[in-house]
Design an enzyme around this catalytic site. Structure first.
Site, PDB file in Angstrom:
ATOM      1  N   ASP A  57       0.848  -1.197   0.000  1.00  0.00           N
ATOM      2  CA  ASP A  57       0.000   0.000   0.000  1.00  0.00           C
ATOM      3  C   ASP A  57       0.876   1.237   0.000  1.00  0.00           C
ATOM      4  O   ASP A  57       1.986   1.222   0.549  1.00  0.00           O
ATOM      5  CB  ASP A  57      -0.914   0.019   1.228  1.00  0.00           C
ATOM      6  CG  ASP A  57      -1.959  -1.086   1.202  1.00  0.00           C
ATOM      7  OD1 ASP A  57      -2.432  -1.413   0.093  1.00  0.00           O
ATOM      8  OD2 ASP A  57      -2.298  -1.611   2.262  1.00  0.00           O
ATOM      9  N   ASP A  74      -7.108  -1.382  -4.465  1.00  0.00           N
ATOM     10  CA  ASP A  74      -8.166  -0.982  -3.525  1.00  0.00           C
ATOM     11  C   ASP A  74      -9.056   0.087  -4.136  1.00  0.00           C
ATOM     12  O   ASP A  74     -10.283   0.056  -4.000  1.00  0.00           O
ATOM     13  CB  ASP A  74      -7.551  -0.443  -2.224  1.00  0.00           C
ATOM     14  CG  ASP A  74      -6.733  -1.479  -1.482  1.00  0.00           C
ATOM     15  OD1 ASP A  74      -7.020  -2.683  -1.626  1.00  0.00           O
ATOM     16  OD2 ASP A  74      -5.812  -1.082  -0.756  1.00  0.00           O
TER      17      ASP A  74
END
Length: 207
Positions: free
Chosen positions: A154, A188
């Site tokens: 991430d 995401d």
């Protein structure tokens, strides 16, 4: 020229093109982050509210997790089953006369799911640890983990508002807060955008 333009437009509307494009952007950025940054390192892109901040997580979108290696296996298997189901559903939709927005949305969700599965399935085998050094791709000593035990990369961090809750708020009064706190990735984002479009236009898509 008009015929070529029409052909290109039709090609770009194909679900697999959308999926491949999202996957390419997602994986290219993740590989760059893995091979150029250590865990916790960050670059400020726009002031203090758009930051590339490198973290890894064992679980779901936006850093949520299932505890332990067994939880990791359950999550990975669930992701794979979900991807197969979504891909089959998308294939069936592409044969029907349905709104393109629905095809686009499902394609985004599928691409996002595959993007994070790639991290979980393979990153543990093809990268070494990202701390206390920058990770290497295909290191001679092998990866940091085994199949299905990789960590999801991430990097997008938007701490748009930061401050303290007013003292009169029960339980949280005076505590520090950051909005928006989660760190996430392109996969995401694709899943979130795809689901949001479906929710907003569900009456149009599912008559």
């Amino acid at each position: 020229m008009a015929k070529n333009h029409s052909g290109m437009h039709s090609f770009l509307k194909k679900p697999f093109v959308i999926v491949l494009l999202v996957l390419f952007i997602d994986q290219a950025l993740k590989i760059w982050v893995k091979t150029h940054m250590m865990i916790g390192q960050e670059y400020k892109i726009i002031g203090d509210w758009f930051i590339i901040h490198f973290i890894e997580n064992n679980g779901m979108a936006f850093g949520m997790e299932l505890a332990g290696k067994f939880g990791k296996i359950i999550l990975s298997v669930f992701r794979i089953v979900a991807v197969v189901g979504i891909a089959y559903y998308l294939k069936q939709l592409s044969k029907k006369d349905v709104p393109y927005g629905l095809i686009f949305s499902i394609s985004l969700v599928l691409a996002g799911a595959i993007g994070n599965i790639i991290d979980s399935a393979f990153y543990g085998m093809i990268f070494n640890d990202s701390y206390p050094q920058v990770a290497s791709l295909f290191p001679a000593e092998g990866g940091y983990s085994s199949f299905l035990h990789g960590k999801v990369v991430d990097m997008f961090y938007f701490p748009i508002v930061e401050g303290n809750f007013p003292s009169w708020i029960p339980k949280w009064g005076g505590e520090h807060f950051i909005f928006f706190r989660p760190v996430f990735n392109v996969a995401d984002s694709a899943i979130t955008i795809g689901i949001a479009i479906i929710l907003i236009f569900h009456r149009k898509y599912f008559k």
